[in-house]
Write an enzyme that holds these catalytic residues in place. Structure first.
Site, PDB file in Angstrom:
ATOM      1  N   ASP A 104       0.808  -1.179  -0.200  1.00 26.17           N
ATOM      2  CA  ASP A 104       0.095   0.047  -0.034  1.00 26.17           C
ATOM      3  C   ASP A 104       0.953   1.339   0.059  1.00 26.17           C
ATOM      4  O   ASP A 104       1.284   1.569   1.056  1.00 26.17           O
ATOM      5  CB  ASP A 104      -0.935  -0.161   1.178  1.00 26.17           C
ATOM      6  CG  ASP A 104      -1.974   1.063   1.110  1.00 26.17           C
ATOM      7  OD1 ASP A 104      -2.023   1.815   0.060  1.00 26.17           O
ATOM      8  OD2 ASP A 104      -2.894   1.110   2.048  1.00 26.17           O
ATOM      9  N   GLY A 105       1.125   1.746  -1.256  1.00 28.78           N
ATOM     10  CA  GLY A 105       2.110   2.839  -1.528  1.00 28.78           C
ATOM     11  C   GLY A 105       1.443   3.947  -2.076  1.00 28.78           C
ATOM     12  O   GLY A 105       2.009   5.015  -1.974  1.00 28.78           O
ATOM     13  N   LYS A 106       0.477   3.842  -2.814  1.00 28.45           N
ATOM     14  CA  LYS A 106      -0.535   4.782  -3.328  1.00 28.45           C
ATOM     15  C   LYS A 106       0.542   5.555  -4.235  1.00 28.45           C
ATOM     16  O   LYS A 106       0.321   6.988  -4.225  1.00 28.45           O
ATOM     17  CB  LYS A 106      -1.133   5.732  -2.436  1.00 28.45           C
ATOM     18  CG  LYS A 106      -2.132   4.910  -1.441  1.00 28.45           C
ATOM     19  CD  LYS A 106      -3.021   5.795  -0.763  1.00 28.45           C
ATOM     20  CE  LYS A 106      -4.042   4.780   0.029  1.00 28.45           C
ATOM     21  NZ  LYS A 106      -3.440   3.822   1.005  1.00 28.45           N
ATOM     22  N   ARG A 107       1.444   5.105  -4.836  1.00 25.41           N
ATOM     23  CA  ARG A 107       2.559   5.575  -5.740  1.00 25.41           C
ATOM     24  C   ARG A 107       1.709   6.394  -6.999  1.00 25.41           C
ATOM     25  O   ARG A 107       0.730   5.889  -7.401  1.00 25.41           O
ATOM     26  CB  ARG A 107       3.317   4.945  -6.424  1.00 25.41           C
ATOM     27  CG  ARG A 107       4.356   3.980  -5.089  1.00 25.41           C
ATOM     28  CD  ARG A 107       4.846   5.229  -4.061  1.00 25.41           C
ATOM     29  NE  ARG A 107       5.867   4.659  -3.243  1.00 25.41           N
ATOM     30  CZ  ARG A 107       5.816   4.786  -1.900  1.00 25.41           C
ATOM     31  NH1 ARG A 107       4.814   5.408  -1.363  1.00 25.41           N
ATOM     32  NH2 ARG A 107       6.754   4.418  -1.180  1.00 25.41           N
ATOM     33  N   THR A 141      -0.715  -0.357  -4.627  1.00 25.67           N
ATOM     34  CA  THR A 141      -1.875   0.629  -4.580  1.00 25.67           C
ATOM     35  C   THR A 141      -1.374   1.769  -5.413  1.00 25.67           C
ATOM     36  O   THR A 141      -0.156   2.276  -4.944  1.00 25.67           O
ATOM     37  CB  THR A 141      -2.385   0.855  -3.193  1.00 25.67           C
ATOM     38  OG1 THR A 141      -1.490   1.581  -2.435  1.00 25.67           O
ATOM     39  CG2 THR A 141      -3.119  -0.324  -2.567  1.00 25.67           C
TER      40      THR A 141
END
Length: 312
Positions: A104-107, A141
Site C-alpha cells: 500500500d504505497g499509493k504511488r 496501490t
C-alpha cells in the site's frame, strides 16, 4: 494475472479479507518492544526489530485462514532504512507462508519515475548485468490522477512479472467526496471516470476469471457507491478499506461482491492488529486475539455473501 492468484487463495480459504499490516510502535505489545529495545535500544533498529517480530507473529497466526496481507509503506518508511528493511523482510516472510502481498504505497508519477516505482515494488532492478528484487510485492496501490502516463509503466511490469495494481477510485476517508464525487457536465462523477479508466487499462492485463490485473480501491464507508461501482465495473476487482475501526461492517461491504462471492477483498488493520487491547487479554496473547478477530470478520462477511466460487 496476479489478481487471479489472489482470487484462488480467497476461494481456497473461503475468506475475502486482507490483513492491513500498519504497525504503530506504541501499540505493539510491551513484551515485544522491551525485547527489541533491550537488544538495540530505543533506536530505529529497535523499532524495526519490534515491528518485524510483531508482523511475523501475526502472519504465523493467520496465514492458514487469511489469504493476503497489505503493509502500508508509510509505517515502515518513518523508521528509515531499518524500517524499509523490516518491510522487505515482512513481504518475503508472508509470501513464504503462502500469503498474497499488496503493498500500500499509493504511488503516483509518470514515465521513467513511475517505471522506477514499478521496479521497486513489483518488478526487478538491474544492477550491472544482474537483476535484483527490491520489495517484490504481488500488487501495489496507485494513484491514477496523472492519467495513463502514470499507469502504463506499471502495466508493462504487471505483464512481465505477473503482478497487479489497485487504483484509487472511491476512498474511505471522510473528505473523499470533495473531489471524487464532483460531477462533470452530463452528471458523471470523477470516481466513475476513474473507474471507467480502470476498465480500459484492465484490457491490457486480462485475467482468467473475469477480472483484470487492474483493480480499484473502493471504500466500505460508502456502501451505496460501492454497490453501484460493482455493477458498473464488471471486470475490476475491488480492494475495500474502511472495515472495522473506520466504521464499515459486513453489510456495508456485501455490495462489492458479485453473484459468485468474488469481486472484492476487504481490508482490516487496527481491529485485527490490536484485538488484544479490545479483548483486554494478556498482551502475550496478541496473535491469538488477532486470529479470533479475523475469524469473526471472515464469518460475518461470508454470512452476507455466501460461499465463494470461481465462475464456471
Amino acid at each position: 494475472m496476479s489478481l487471479d492468484r489472489l482470487m484462488m487463495r480467497i476461494v481456497q480459504k473461503q475468506n475475502p479479507t486482507v490483513l492491513g499490516l500498519d504497525p504503530k510502535l506504541e501499540s505493539i505489545p510491551e513484551p515485544l518492544r522491551n525485547r527489541a529495545f533491550g537488544t538495540y535500544g530505543e533506536t530505529m533498529e529497535g523499532a524495526a526489530a519490534a515491528i518485524l517480530e510483531f508482523n511475523k507473529s501475526l502472519i504465523d497466526a493467520l496465514c492458514d485462514i487469511v489469504p493476503a496481507v497489505k503493509p502500508q509503506c508509510a509505517y515502515y518508511e518513518m523508521y528509515g532504512w531499518q524500517g524499509m528493511k523490516a518491510l522487505s523482510e515482512t513481504v518475503r516472510y508472508a509470501q513464504k507462508k503462502g500469503m498474497f502481498v499488496i503493498l500500500d504505497g499509493k504511488r503516483n508519477d509518470i514515465g521513467t519515475t513511475m517505471g522506477a516505482y514499478a521496479a521497486a515494488h513489483l518488478g526487478k532492478t538491474r544492477v550491472g548485468a544482474t537483476e535484483c528484487t527490491a520489495f517484490g510485492g504481488d500488487a501495489l496501490t496507485v494513484n491514477g490522477y496523472l492519467g495513463s502516463d502514470g499507469i502504463n509503466p506499471l502495466l508493462d511490469v504487471c505483464r512481465e512479472e505477473d503482478k497487479g495494481i489497485f487504483v484509487l477510485v472511491k476512498t474511505s476517508n471522510p473528505s473523499s467526496g470533495e473531489l471524487q464525487d464532483r460531477e462533470f457536465t452530463g452528471g458523471c462523477t470523477l470516481m466513475r471516470e476513474m473507474g471507467g479508466l480502470c476498465e480500459e487499462w484492465g484490457k491490457q492485463v486480462p485475467g482468467r476469471h473475469g477480472y483484470s490485473g487492474v483493480g480499484a480501491v473502493v471504500g466500505a464507508t460508502y456502501p451505496e457507491q460501492l454497490a453501484e461501482l460493482r455493477k458498473e465495473l464488471p471486470h475490476t476487482f475491488f480492494l475495500v478499506p474502511g472495515y472495522g475501526a473506520q466504521g464499515g461492517g459486513a453489510k456495508d461491504v456485501a455490495g462489492g461482491f458479485d453473484k459468485n462471492g468474488l469481486g472484492a477483498v476487504v481490508n482490516s488493520s487496527r481491529a485485527i492488529l490490536y484485538a488484544y487491547q479490545k479483548e483486554g487479554c494478556d498482551p502475550k496473547d496478541f496473535a491469538a486475539a488477532a486470529r479470533r478477530e479475523a475469524v469473526r470478520m471472515r464469518d460475518a462477511i461470508i454470512s452476507e455473501i455466501g460461499a465463494i466460487l470461481l465462475p464456471l
